[in-house]
Write an enzyme that holds these catalytic residues in place. Structure first.
Site, PDB file in Angstrom:
ATOM      1  N   ASP A   1      -1.657  10.757  -1.888  1.00 40.99           N
ATOM      2  CA  ASP A   1      -2.112   9.770  -2.879  1.00 40.99           C
ATOM      3  C   ASP A   1      -2.436  10.418  -4.205  1.00 40.99           C
ATOM      4  OD1 ASP A   1      -2.757   8.646  -0.072  1.00 40.99           O
ATOM      5  OD2 ASP A   1      -2.572   6.959  -1.454  1.00 40.99           O
TER       6      ASP A   1
ATOM      7  N   ARG B   1      -7.586   0.078  -6.606  1.00 41.44           N
ATOM      8  CA  ARG B   1      -7.707   1.166  -5.621  1.00 41.44           C
ATOM      9  C   ARG B   1      -7.827   2.488  -6.376  1.00 41.44           C
ATOM     10  NH1 ARG B   1      -4.141   1.245  -0.466  1.00 41.44           N
ATOM     11  NH2 ARG B   1      -6.040   2.260   0.262  1.00 41.44           N
TER      12      ARG B   1
ATOM     13  N   ASN C   1      -4.871  12.614   0.938  1.00 44.92           N
ATOM     14  CA  ASN C   1      -4.000  11.712   1.710  1.00 44.92           C
ATOM     15  C   ASN C   1      -4.878  10.963   2.713  1.00 44.92           C
ATOM     16  OD1 ASN C   1      -1.354  10.646   2.293  1.00 44.92           O
ATOM     17  ND2 ASN C   1      -1.412  11.787   4.207  1.00 44.92           N
ATOM     18  N   LYS C   2      -4.248  10.099   3.472  1.00 41.05           N
ATOM     19  CA  LYS C   2      -4.965   9.242   4.422  1.00 41.05           C
ATOM     20  C   LYS C   2      -5.967  10.020   5.268  1.00 41.05           C
ATOM     21  CE  LYS C   2      -4.816   5.742   4.672  1.00 41.05           C
ATOM     22  NZ  LYS C   2      -5.841   5.005   3.913  1.00 41.05           N
TER      23      LYS C   2
ATOM     24  N   GLN D   1      -1.782   2.373  10.048  1.00 38.36           N
ATOM     25  CA  GLN D   1      -0.502   2.420   9.325  1.00 38.36           C
ATOM     26  C   GLN D   1       0.581   3.123  10.145  1.00 38.36           C
ATOM     27  OE1 GLN D   1      -3.474   3.125   7.948  1.00 38.36           O
ATOM     28  NE2 GLN D   1      -3.551   2.657   5.772  1.00 38.36           N
TER      29      GLN D   1
ATOM     30  N   ARG E   1       0.866  -1.182   0.000  1.00 38.02           N
ATOM     31  CA  ARG E   1       0.000   0.000   0.000  1.00 38.02           C
ATOM     32  C   ARG E   1       0.897   1.224   0.000  1.00 38.02           C
ATOM     33  NH1 ARG E   1       2.496   1.750   3.703  1.00 38.02           N
ATOM     34  NH2 ARG E   1       1.000   3.424   3.818  1.00 38.02           N
ATOM     35  N   GLY E   2       0.280   2.408  -0.126  1.00 33.33           N
ATOM     36  CA  GLY E   2       1.068   3.631  -0.287  1.00 33.33           C
ATOM     37  C   GLY E   2       1.180   3.909  -1.789  1.00 33.33           C
ATOM     38  N   ALA E   3       0.888   5.169  -2.166  1.00 32.22           N
ATOM     39  CA  ALA E   3       0.726   5.487  -3.589  1.00 32.22           C
ATOM     40  C   ALA E   3       1.911   5.066  -4.478  1.00 32.22           C
ATOM     41  CB  ALA E   3       0.407   6.968  -3.747  1.00 32.22           C
TER      42      ALA E   3
HETATM   43  O1  MRU Z   1      -4.397   3.272   2.352  1.00 38.55           O
HETATM   44  P1  MRU Z   1      -2.912   3.423   2.211  1.00 38.55           P
HETATM   45  O2  MRU Z   1      -2.137   2.800   3.326  1.00 38.55           O
HETATM   46  O3  MRU Z   1      -2.437   2.981   0.848  1.00 38.55           O
HETATM   47  O4  MRU Z   1      -2.680   4.987   2.302  1.00 38.55           O
HETATM   48  C1  MRU Z   1      -1.388   5.494   2.210  1.00 38.55           C
HETATM   49  C2  MRU Z   1      -1.298   6.954   2.368  1.00 38.55           C
HETATM   50  O5  MRU Z   1      -2.276   7.642   2.534  1.00 38.55           O
HETATM   51  C3  MRU Z   1       0.061   7.569   2.220  1.00 38.55           C
HETATM   52  O6  MRU Z   1       0.200   8.684   3.032  1.00 38.55           O
HETATM   53  C4  MRU Z   1       0.254   7.995   0.761  1.00 38.55           C
HETATM   54  O7  MRU Z   1      -0.023   6.939  -0.112  1.00 38.55           O
HETATM   55  C5  MRU Z   1       1.619   8.484   0.494  1.00 38.55           C
HETATM   56  S1  MRU Z   1       2.787   7.179   0.515  1.00 38.55           S
HETATM   57  C6  MRU Z   1       4.321   7.779   0.146  1.00 38.55           C
END
Ligand code: MRU
Length: 348
Positions: free
Chosen positions: A239, A88, A249-250, A198, A45-47
């Site tokens: 993201d 996603r 973002n999250k 996370q 996970r993470g963009a």
């Molecule tokens: O749902 P996730 O864990 O994929 O969400 C991740 C985030 O929101 C991160 O902050 C974002 O992707 C940046 S990662 C460098």
């Protein structure tokens, strides 16, 4: 050094982030559908990590194409991209990686390459996307590290670390690692980041592994810490960043940004340009993923809430650009007005 996604001849290797911090287990994903499931189920996970995994998933799927007809090959490419695209919706790096791989195919086809040559070219491009991502984070760490003052405490939300990217640095955690590498004394507050935790599971783990002092706080403690003067800067990842600098973002990031503004604390966003979506004029057009209600009602198998009630679980929120002090990319530090500064970075 953490690299959460790797290529191997057996398939795409992923560190199973669902099990961290208690178990470090690697999975070998042998088909593109397994890669798609891995992205959807948050093995990775993470963009930026989603972008890298998508590129590898496409290369893997196309390598397994059996046939000699270029039209069938292209149909298969479109189909695989569609399956991956649906995993996603918020992280634009996913669509960005698909576009890169499709462009690579189109160029190779126009040069009359054979199917077996194109399979190799697609894999090379996926590996390149991975390397470029790590390099982008390294530059973000350098630029962003300069913005963080010595002897400061930085608050971060979610995990925007090596685990969330191609590896090694991370975006928000890259900025923190950059400041540490510049010899600064940095302490981090990691928001636990409900509902998926996370921050508690991944950010705290990563920083602790690197011996960077980290204190875990629950999401409702950040305002108190800011009011007490215990936070000097906020750094988060993203993201998707709209052309005007609105930042998805999250979930919970917006709340932190509002608090930072109230307390006069700089709010920085760190992301590679693959996260900036110039085709998306403002944050209003960013699709927000709604995830399974069980993430809110349960932790593992433990039920936290009564059955039969309404549950909301938007996975991301949008922070309006006026709350963002600066956006750090591999090209440097962009400041308002973002419509101009971000566009300029693409032209450089
Ligand atoms: O749902 P996730 O864990 O994929 O969400 C991740 C985030 O929101 C991160 O902050 C974002 O992707 C940046 S990662 C460098």
């Amino acid at each position: 050094m953490i690299i959460p996604v790797k290529w191997s001849d057996e398939g795409v290797l992923m560190l199973d982030q669902r099990l961290l911090p208690t178990e470090e287990k690697w999975l070998t994903l042998k088909t593109y559908t397994e890669v798609a499931d891995g992205i959807r189920d948050m093995v990775v996970r993470g963009a930026p990590a989603i972008g890298v995994s998508t590129a590898y998933g496409i290369a893997l799927g196309m390598r397994q194409f059996v046939g000699t007809n270029m039209v069938d090959f292209e149909d298969e490419l479109d189909y695989i991209c569609e399956v991956l695209f649906k995993t996603r919706p918020t992280a634009v790096n996913l669509g960005w990686a698909i576009d890169e791989m499709k462009k690579t195919f189109a160029k190779a086809k126009s040069e009359s390459k054979s199917i077996s040559e194109i399979k190799e070219i697609l894999l090379e491009r996926a590996k390149e996307i991975h390397d470029e991502d790590i390099e982008a984070q390294r530059l973000i760490a350098d630029f962003g590290g300069e913005l963080i003052e010595d002897n400061s405490t930085v608050l971060t939300h979610c995990n925007a670390g090596a685990l969330a990217t191609g590896g090694v640095w991370g975006t928000a955690l890259g900025v923190i690692r950059g400041a540490v590498n510049q010899g600064k004394n940095i302490h981090v507050f990691a928001d636990e980041t409900r509902p998926y935790l996370q921050g508690a599971r991944l950010t705290a783990w990563e920083l602790h592994e690197d011996n960077i002092p980290v204190t875990l706080i629950t999401d409702n403690m950040s305002g108190y810490m800011m009011k007490k003067g215990r936070v000097q800067a906020v750094v988060v990842g993203s993201d998707r960043i709209a052309a005007n600098g609105d930042v998805a973002n999250k979930i919970g990031t917006y709340m932190v940004a509002v608090l930072a503004k109230e307390h006069g604390i700089p709010f920085y966003v760190a992301a590679p340009l693959s996260t900036v979506d110039l085709n998306c004029p403002t944050g209003d057009q960013i699709p927000i993923e709604e995830r399974d209600s069980r993430e809110v009602t349960h932790i593992k198998d433990i039920q936290l809430a009564p059955e039969g009630i309404g549950i909301g679980n938007p996975a991301f929120d949008v922070t309006p650009n006026h709350l963002v002090t600066a956006i750090i990319t591999e090209k440097g530090v962009a400041r308002a007005p973002y419509t101009e500064s971000l566009k300029k970075q693409f032209e450089e």
